[in-house]
Motif scaffolding. Structure first.
Motif, PDB file in Angstrom:
ATOM      1  N   PHE A 150       0.868  -1.167   0.000  1.00  0.00           N
ATOM      2  CA  PHE A 150       0.000   0.000   0.000  1.00  0.00           C
ATOM      3  C   PHE A 150       0.908   1.220   0.000  1.00  0.00           C
ATOM      4  N   TYR A 151       0.882   2.025  -1.046  1.00  0.00           N
ATOM      5  CA  TYR A 151       1.856   3.104  -1.150  1.00  0.00           C
ATOM      6  C   TYR A 151       1.187   4.462  -1.378  1.00  0.00           C
ATOM      7  N   ASP A 152       1.858   5.503  -0.868  1.00  0.00           N
ATOM      8  CA  ASP A 152       1.397   6.873  -1.044  1.00  0.00           C
ATOM      9  C   ASP A 152       1.752   7.386  -2.437  1.00  0.00           C
ATOM     10  N   ALA A 153       1.038   8.406  -2.882  1.00  0.00           N
ATOM     11  CA  ALA A 153       1.278   8.989  -4.199  1.00  0.00           C
ATOM     12  C   ALA A 153       2.638   9.666  -4.288  1.00  0.00           C
ATOM     13  N   LEU A 154       3.204  10.069  -3.156  1.00  0.00           N
ATOM     14  CA  LEU A 154       4.479  10.779  -3.167  1.00  0.00           C
ATOM     15  C   LEU A 154       5.688   9.851  -3.138  1.00  0.00           C
ATOM     16  N   VAL A 155       5.480   8.566  -3.098  1.00  0.00           N
ATOM     17  CA  VAL A 155       6.617   7.636  -3.141  1.00  0.00           C
ATOM     18  C   VAL A 155       7.266   7.725  -4.522  1.00  0.00           C
TER      19      VAL A 155
END
Length: 258
Positions: free
Chosen positions: A34-39
């Motif tokens: 599950f990853y953030d858009a800013l990664v």
């Protein structure tokens, strides 16, 4: 009943080279991420092809998955016996709503651990070639955000911030730069105090813009970008412009004159 485990992993400011060895290993072993858009995009390439990828958004001003849905999906993935990585930009414990997600896991008896990451303020100071503290001059660092939540409006004590011998780092500052500067001036900080606006820190489009607090408050310094923006205020930043000029050979550094 056997169940999975959740690793909260700090992705750092964006540059894959700034990941810790542990973070890279955990990402490579994941069954669901599950990853953030800013990664950063190079970091996302480390996710195994076999792993389920879930983008949850979490970018200011953009559509994101609701927090309760993120919580529920983390729980469901762990209960299905998956090795889950919750990949958060920067450090997981810095303005990342970590406590809400760990609380949801705890309610279901799901184990987790936290792998720290480099936070944006540390990366920004390094990019500018300046320290965050200086002996006898700047005694601390304060990490702040002016973003509010529905339950409570965020109203910093500007006078208290102005009285401390600290470097101030304002996260998610893009839409409130002049307002922050004006409030700090009203709180008592001097007009010529150095500031540094950092866009897309550690990424190829990184941009450093040094200046003064009064210039920011008056609108003389501005931005026109959709990139993440960090505002830093403090005495050590007086060296930022000089350090940036000396490092113009770097292919990832762009300096804008005030």
């Amino acid at each position: 009943m056997k169940q999975g485990h959740v690793h909260f992993v700090g992705a750092g400011p964006g540059d894959a080279a700034l990941l810790t060895f542990k973070a890279a290993r955990l990402i490579g072993e994941a069954e669901a991420v599950f990853y953030d858009a800013l990664v950063g995009p190079e970091i996302l390439k480390l996710i195994p092809a076999r792993a389920e990828r879930i983008c949850v958004g979490k970018r200011a001003g953009c559509l994101s998955m609701k927090q309760r849905e993120i919580n529920a999906r983390l729980v469901a993935a762990a209960l299905s016996c998956k090795r889950v990585v919750r990949l958060k930009g920067g450090d997981p414990g810095m303005f990342g709503r970590l406590e809400e997600e760990t609380s949801a896991l705890g309610t279901h008896g799901i184990s987790y651990d936290i792998c720290p990451g480099i936070t944006a303020a540390s990366a920004a100071a390094a990019a500018a070639g300046v320290p965050l503290t200086a002996r006898g001059l700047v005694r601390g660092v304060r990490f702040l955000t002016t973003a509010s939540c529905p339950e409570k409006e965020n109203r910093p004590d500007w006078a208290m911030l102005a009285s401390a011998e600290e470097t101030l780092a304002f996260y998610m500052a893009r839409s409130k730069l002049p307002e922050i500067a004006a409030a700090l001036l009203e709180g008592g900080l001097r007009a010529d105090l150095p500031i540094l606006i950092v866009e897309a820190v550690s990424l190829p489009q990184e941009k450093l813009q040094p200046g003064r607090l009064d210039e920011l408050a008056s609108g003389e310094i501005g931005i026109s970008t959709a990139q993440p923006v960090l505002l830093m205020v403090g005495e050590t930043l007086a060296l930022a412009a000089e350090a940036a000029r000396e490092r113009l050979h770097s292919p990832v550094l762009e300096v804008a004159s005030a």
